[in-house]
Motif scaffolding. Structure first.
Motif, PDB file in Angstrom:
ATOM      1  N   HIS A   8     -60.120 -51.283 -38.992  1.00 33.91           N
ATOM      2  CA  HIS A   8     -59.169 -52.376 -39.201  1.00 33.91           C
ATOM      3  C   HIS A   8     -57.786 -51.879 -38.766  1.00 33.91           C
ATOM      4  O   HIS A   8     -57.114 -51.161 -39.516  1.00 33.91           O
ATOM      5  N   SER A  12     -54.700 -55.893 -35.529  1.00 28.49           N
ATOM      6  CA  SER A  12     -55.801 -56.819 -35.741  1.00 28.49           C
ATOM      7  C   SER A  12     -55.676 -57.528 -37.084  1.00 28.49           C
ATOM      8  O   SER A  12     -55.910 -58.741 -37.193  1.00 28.49           O
ATOM      9  N   LEU A  13     -55.294 -56.802 -38.134  1.00 29.36           N
ATOM     10  CA  LEU A  13     -55.170 -57.398 -39.460  1.00 29.36           C
ATOM     11  C   LEU A  13     -54.049 -58.433 -39.499  1.00 29.36           C
ATOM     12  O   LEU A  13     -54.173 -59.456 -40.190  1.00 29.36           O
ATOM     13  N   THR A  16     -55.428 -61.490 -37.879  1.00 28.97           N
ATOM     14  CA  THR A  16     -56.374 -62.096 -38.810  1.00 28.97           C
ATOM     15  C   THR A  16     -55.639 -62.810 -39.934  1.00 28.97           C
ATOM     16  O   THR A  16     -56.025 -63.919 -40.346  1.00 28.97           O
ATOM     17  N   GLY A  19     -54.300 -66.033 -38.625  1.00 28.62           N
ATOM     18  CA  GLY A  19     -55.394 -66.966 -38.402  1.00 28.62           C
ATOM     19  C   GLY A  19     -55.901 -67.584 -39.684  1.00 28.62           C
ATOM     20  O   GLY A  19     -56.251 -68.775 -39.729  1.00 28.62           O
ATOM     21  N   ALA A  20     -55.926 -66.800 -40.757  1.00 25.98           N
ATOM     22  CA  ALA A  20     -56.448 -67.288 -42.034  1.00 25.98           C
ATOM     23  C   ALA A  20     -55.414 -68.070 -42.826  1.00 25.98           C
ATOM     24  O   ALA A  20     -55.727 -69.115 -43.420  1.00 25.98           O
ATOM     25  N   ILE A  94     -65.563 -68.812 -34.906  1.00 30.07           N
ATOM     26  CA  ILE A  94     -65.519 -67.939 -36.070  1.00 30.07           C
ATOM     27  C   ILE A  94     -66.096 -68.617 -37.310  1.00 30.07           C
ATOM     28  O   ILE A  94     -66.812 -67.999 -38.089  1.00 30.07           O
ATOM     29  N   LEU A 224     -59.871 -60.990 -46.254  1.00 29.41           N
ATOM     30  CA  LEU A 224     -59.178 -60.619 -45.017  1.00 29.41           C
ATOM     31  C   LEU A 224     -59.943 -59.521 -44.280  1.00 29.41           C
ATOM     32  O   LEU A 224     -60.073 -59.570 -43.049  1.00 29.41           O
ATOM     33  N   LEU A 227     -63.103 -61.146 -42.744  1.00 28.47           N
ATOM     34  CA  LEU A 227     -62.762 -61.964 -41.583  1.00 28.47           C
ATOM     35  C   LEU A 227     -62.363 -61.099 -40.397  1.00 28.47           C
ATOM     36  O   LEU A 227     -62.740 -61.386 -39.253  1.00 28.47           O
ATOM     37  N   ASP A 228     -61.624 -60.030 -40.653  1.00 23.40           N
ATOM     38  CA  ASP A 228     -61.208 -59.138 -39.573  1.00 23.40           C
ATOM     39  C   ASP A 228     -62.420 -58.485 -38.911  1.00 23.40           C
ATOM     40  O   ASP A 228     -62.436 -58.277 -37.692  1.00 23.40           O
ATOM     41  N   ARG A 231     -64.657 -61.728 -37.090  1.00 28.46           N
ATOM     42  CA  ARG A 231     -64.167 -62.594 -36.006  1.00 28.46           C
ATOM     43  C   ARG A 231     -64.462 -62.041 -34.611  1.00 28.46           C
ATOM     44  O   ARG A 231     -64.433 -62.795 -33.635  1.00 28.46           O
ATOM     45  N   ARG A 232     -64.788 -60.776 -34.499  1.00 26.99           N
ATOM     46  CA  ARG A 232     -65.170 -60.224 -33.200  1.00 26.99           C
ATOM     47  C   ARG A 232     -66.603 -60.599 -32.830  1.00 26.99           C
ATOM     48  O   ARG A 232     -66.943 -60.739 -31.656  1.00 26.99           O
TER      49      ARG A 232
END
Length: 278
Positions: A8, A12-13, A16, A19-20, A94, A224, A227-228, A231-232
């Motif tokens: 993580h 990227s976090l 994420t 996005g959330a 996602i 979180l 999701l991180d 999502r890939r």
């Protein structure tokens, strides 16, 4: 044995997080997030202040975050229009899983890029891979037909559409489609990614299934991180028809685990975000 989950990273976090919770979803504000609040909220998942500031600077240079002011005048960062579009496009991948059937056919992307523009060839290949395409032959990439609209939209947005012809069709032989699919995609590598996700996050779901009530900070942290990680996967995995996959394919189980974590934790996590923004 499974591959480990990718680390993580702070950058990227942060993506994420936006996005959330950074688009006015789940009851959270849509405007700029104060940098002090972002540091607090990322600290809850183990990111220190210098790493947050450094990652925000890189995301700003890439045009994904833009400076702004909150309603009370504090300095903060919000999503650029390009970043908002990217996140909106990613939602279907996602948070949803298309129902694909063998009869829906295939999408072929046939491309040719002049040698003097070979940097665009690399960009084109990486974007097709992110859309879930496999390689049928040099310059010929293949994906389930359901990715057509997203592929067209992505190539047009990046100015790559002039290098590509798109076709829809059926596989007519000569080997069984299940054998061809195993050549077009590295199914073993995809399965390892799904199993790594399950190894990390299925125990988290089991813990939450026994836990009442849902503490906001713990829900935010676990959601979180899940999701991180998740999502890939919908970009690496093209969601092939079940009939074309190995009998023990773990993708469906991984999708169900993430969906259950999303349903259980996202809104509770939003309460922690709201508190962190005040």
């Amino acid at each position: 044995m499974t591959d480990q989950q990718p680390p993580h990273t702070p950058r990227s976090l942060i993506v994420t997080f936006y996005g959330a919770y950074g688009r006015g979803t789940a009851g959270t504000p849509a405007g700029p997030v104060p940098i002090a609040a972002l540091i607090r909220l990322l600290g809850a998942v183990g990111v220190d202040s210098p790493s947050v500031r450094s990652a925000v600077s890189r995301l700003k240079r890439r045009g994904l975050l833009v400076s702004g002011r909150t309603a009370d005048g504090a300095a903060g960062y919000g999503l650029s229009e390009a970043a908002r579009q990217l996140l909106d496009d990613g939602d279907r991948r996602i948070y949803g899983r298309p129902a694909t059937r063998p009869g829906q056919g295939w999408l072929l992307a046939v491309f040719s890029v002049p040698e003097q523009e070979r940097h665009k060839r690399h960009l084109l290949r990486s974007r097709l891979a992110r859309l879930g395409f496999g390689t049928a032959a040099p310059g010929v990439w293949i994906a389930p037909a359901h990715v057509h609209e997203e592929t067209r939209h992505t190539l047009e947005r990046l100015g790559l559409d002039t290098y590509v012809d798109l076709f829809r069709g059926r596989h007519l032989g000569f080997e069984p489609t299940t054998e061809s699919v195993a050549r077009w995609w590295d199914l073993d590598a995809l399965a390892r990614q799904h199993r790594a996700f399950l190894e990390t996050h299925e125990p988290v779901l089991r813990r939450w299934s026994r836990r009442r009530p849902v503490p906001p900070e713990a829900a935010y942290r676990d959601y979180l991180l899940a999701l991180d990680s998740w999502r890939r996967l919908p970009y690496a995995d093209p969601w092939l028809p079940t009939a074309l996959l190995p009998a023990d394919w773990p993708g469906g189980r991984a999708a169900r685990v993430f969906a259950a974590l999303h349903a259980r934790l996202r809104d509770a996590g939003a309460h922690f975000v709201t508190m962190g923004l005040t």
